[in-house]
Design a protein around this motif. Structure first.
Motif, PDB file in Angstrom:
ATOM      1  N   HIS A  24      -7.155  -7.226   4.761  1.00  0.00           N
ATOM      2  CA  HIS A  24      -5.746  -7.137   4.409  1.00  0.00           C
ATOM      3  C   HIS A  24      -5.577  -7.383   2.911  1.00  0.00           C
ATOM      4  O   HIS A  24      -6.235  -8.250   2.340  1.00  0.00           O
ATOM      5  CB  HIS A  24      -4.928  -8.181   5.171  1.00  0.00           C
ATOM      6  CG  HIS A  24      -5.177  -8.166   6.643  1.00  0.00           C
ATOM      7  ND1 HIS A  24      -4.700  -7.176   7.470  1.00  0.00           N
ATOM      8  CD2 HIS A  24      -5.880  -9.004   7.435  1.00  0.00           C
ATOM      9  CE1 HIS A  24      -5.082  -7.425   8.709  1.00  0.00           C
ATOM     10  NE2 HIS A  24      -5.795  -8.516   8.711  1.00  0.00           N
ATOM     11  N   HIS A  25      -4.702  -6.630   2.313  1.00  0.00           N
ATOM     12  CA  HIS A  25      -4.353  -6.815   0.903  1.00  0.00           C
ATOM     13  C   HIS A  25      -2.831  -6.753   0.810  1.00  0.00           C
ATOM     14  O   HIS A  25      -2.202  -5.891   1.418  1.00  0.00           O
ATOM     15  CB  HIS A  25      -4.977  -5.713   0.038  1.00  0.00           C
ATOM     16  CG  HIS A  25      -4.507  -5.743  -1.380  1.00  0.00           C
ATOM     17  ND1 HIS A  25      -4.969  -6.668  -2.292  1.00  0.00           N
ATOM     18  CD2 HIS A  25      -3.601  -4.982  -2.043  1.00  0.00           C
ATOM     19  CE1 HIS A  25      -4.369  -6.468  -3.451  1.00  0.00           C
ATOM     20  NE2 HIS A  25      -3.539  -5.445  -3.327  1.00  0.00           N
ATOM     21  N   HIS A  29       5.744  -4.293  -3.855  1.00  0.00           N
ATOM     22  CA  HIS A  29       6.417  -3.021  -4.134  1.00  0.00           C
ATOM     23  C   HIS A  29       7.794  -3.313  -4.727  1.00  0.00           C
ATOM     24  O   HIS A  29       8.501  -4.195  -4.243  1.00  0.00           O
ATOM     25  CB  HIS A  29       6.543  -2.217  -2.835  1.00  0.00           C
ATOM     26  CG  HIS A  29       7.001  -0.827  -3.047  1.00  0.00           C
ATOM     27  ND1 HIS A  29       8.332  -0.494  -3.181  1.00  0.00           N
ATOM     28  CD2 HIS A  29       6.306   0.325  -3.145  1.00  0.00           C
ATOM     29  CE1 HIS A  29       8.436   0.806  -3.350  1.00  0.00           C
ATOM     30  NE2 HIS A  29       7.222   1.336  -3.338  1.00  0.00           N
ATOM     31  N   MET A  37      -1.388  -4.035   3.250  1.00  0.00           N
ATOM     32  CA  MET A  37      -2.316  -2.917   3.346  1.00  0.00           C
ATOM     33  C   MET A  37      -3.488  -3.363   4.211  1.00  0.00           C
ATOM     34  O   MET A  37      -4.075  -4.415   3.966  1.00  0.00           O
ATOM     35  CB  MET A  37      -2.815  -2.520   1.962  1.00  0.00           C
ATOM     36  CG  MET A  37      -1.740  -2.076   1.022  1.00  0.00           C
ATOM     37  SD  MET A  37      -2.466  -1.782  -0.590  1.00  0.00           S
ATOM     38  CE  MET A  37      -1.091  -1.096  -1.441  1.00  0.00           C
ATOM     39  N   ASN A  38      -3.810  -2.560   5.230  1.00  0.00           N
ATOM     40  CA  ASN A  38      -4.900  -2.870   6.151  1.00  0.00           C
ATOM     41  C   ASN A  38      -5.956  -1.772   6.047  1.00  0.00           C
ATOM     42  O   ASN A  38      -5.617  -0.595   6.028  1.00  0.00           O
ATOM     43  CB  ASN A  38      -4.397  -2.921   7.594  1.00  0.00           C
ATOM     44  CG  ASN A  38      -3.103  -3.675   7.727  1.00  0.00           C
ATOM     45  OD1 ASN A  38      -2.059  -3.062   7.851  1.00  0.00           O
ATOM     46  ND2 ASN A  38      -3.153  -4.977   7.676  1.00  0.00           N
ATOM     47  N   ARG A  39      -7.242  -2.164   6.023  1.00  0.00           N
ATOM     48  CA  ARG A  39      -8.334  -1.188   5.915  1.00  0.00           C
ATOM     49  C   ARG A  39      -9.452  -1.581   6.865  1.00  0.00           C
ATOM     50  O   ARG A  39      -9.914  -2.717   6.856  1.00  0.00           O
ATOM     51  CB  ARG A  39      -8.870  -1.141   4.495  1.00  0.00           C
ATOM     52  CG  ARG A  39     -10.020  -0.165   4.308  1.00  0.00           C
ATOM     53  CD  ARG A  39     -10.523  -0.223   2.869  1.00  0.00           C
ATOM     54  NE  ARG A  39     -11.578   0.725   2.614  1.00  0.00           N
ATOM     55  CZ  ARG A  39     -12.876   0.426   2.679  1.00  0.00           C
ATOM     56  NH1 ARG A  39     -13.275  -0.784   3.002  1.00  0.00           N
ATOM     57  NH2 ARG A  39     -13.778   1.350   2.414  1.00  0.00           N
ATOM     58  N   TRP A  51      -7.013   3.446   7.044  1.00  0.00           N
ATOM     59  CA  TRP A  51      -6.179   2.415   6.432  1.00  0.00           C
ATOM     60  C   TRP A  51      -4.715   2.626   6.806  1.00  0.00           C
ATOM     61  O   TRP A  51      -4.322   3.673   7.279  1.00  0.00           O
ATOM     62  CB  TRP A  51      -6.373   2.360   4.928  1.00  0.00           C
ATOM     63  CG  TRP A  51      -6.010   3.623   4.201  1.00  0.00           C
ATOM     64  CD1 TRP A  51      -6.791   4.734   4.054  1.00  0.00           C
ATOM     65  CD2 TRP A  51      -4.784   3.902   3.528  1.00  0.00           C
ATOM     66  NE1 TRP A  51      -6.115   5.689   3.324  1.00  0.00           N
ATOM     67  CE2 TRP A  51      -4.878   5.205   2.994  1.00  0.00           C
ATOM     68  CE3 TRP A  51      -3.624   3.182   3.327  1.00  0.00           C
ATOM     69  CZ2 TRP A  51      -3.852   5.786   2.273  1.00  0.00           C
ATOM     70  CZ3 TRP A  51      -2.591   3.771   2.603  1.00  0.00           C
ATOM     71  CH2 TRP A  51      -2.725   5.053   2.084  1.00  0.00           C
ATOM     72  N   VAL A  53      -0.561   1.102   5.597  1.00  0.00           N
ATOM     73  CA  VAL A  53       0.315   0.270   4.776  1.00  0.00           C
ATOM     74  C   VAL A  53       1.556  -0.035   5.603  1.00  0.00           C
ATOM     75  O   VAL A  53       2.160   0.857   6.170  1.00  0.00           O
ATOM     76  CB  VAL A  53       0.718   0.963   3.456  1.00  0.00           C
ATOM     77  CG1 VAL A  53       1.683   0.090   2.667  1.00  0.00           C
ATOM     78  CG2 VAL A  53      -0.506   1.284   2.623  1.00  0.00           C
ATOM     79  N   GLN A  54       1.933  -1.324   5.682  1.00  0.00           N
ATOM     80  CA  GLN A  54       3.094  -1.752   6.460  1.00  0.00           C
ATOM     81  C   GLN A  54       4.087  -2.451   5.545  1.00  0.00           C
ATOM     82  O   GLN A  54       3.708  -3.279   4.736  1.00  0.00           O
ATOM     83  CB  GLN A  54       2.670  -2.735   7.541  1.00  0.00           C
ATOM     84  CG  GLN A  54       1.613  -2.203   8.487  1.00  0.00           C
ATOM     85  CD  GLN A  54       1.204  -3.237   9.476  1.00  0.00           C
ATOM     86  OE1 GLN A  54       1.909  -3.472  10.436  1.00  0.00           O
ATOM     87  NE2 GLN A  54       0.069  -3.872   9.236  1.00  0.00           N
TER      88      GLN A  54
END
Length: 86
Positions: A24-25, A29, A37-39, A51, A53-54
């Motif tokens: 997770h990063h 924004h 951000m999940n990868r 990946w 983005v939430q």
């Protein structure tokens, strides 16, 4: 709920295994506030890393990547979002 990032067979075989390899990063924004951000770090078919983005369309004030960040032992609530457990 853990995000399922991977091929169907990979995820259905062991959701717990698949989710432990998601990094997770958090990015800030300018319109939506924090976005997570999940990868998936285990390569999937075609040597790719899915990946996601939430974020919240109306903006977010805070975030968590794990439920333990929201709860604590029942003798310590501090500033957690939900009440006691355990």
């Amino acid at each position: 709920q853990d995000v399922g990032l991977g091929d169907r067979g990979f995820l259905m075989n062991s959701e717990a295994y698949a989710s432990q390899y998601v990094d997770h990063h958090i990015a800030d924004h300018e319109t939506f506030g924090p976005v997570v951000m999940n990868r998936q770090n285990l390569k999937q078919s075609g040597a790719r890393n899915p990946w996601l983005v939430q974020g919240c369309r109306d903006g977010a004030a805070a975030y968590a990547t794990d439920a333990i960040q929201l709860v604590q032992a029942k003798d310590r609530l501090d500033d957690r979002l939900v009440g006691p457990f355990g």
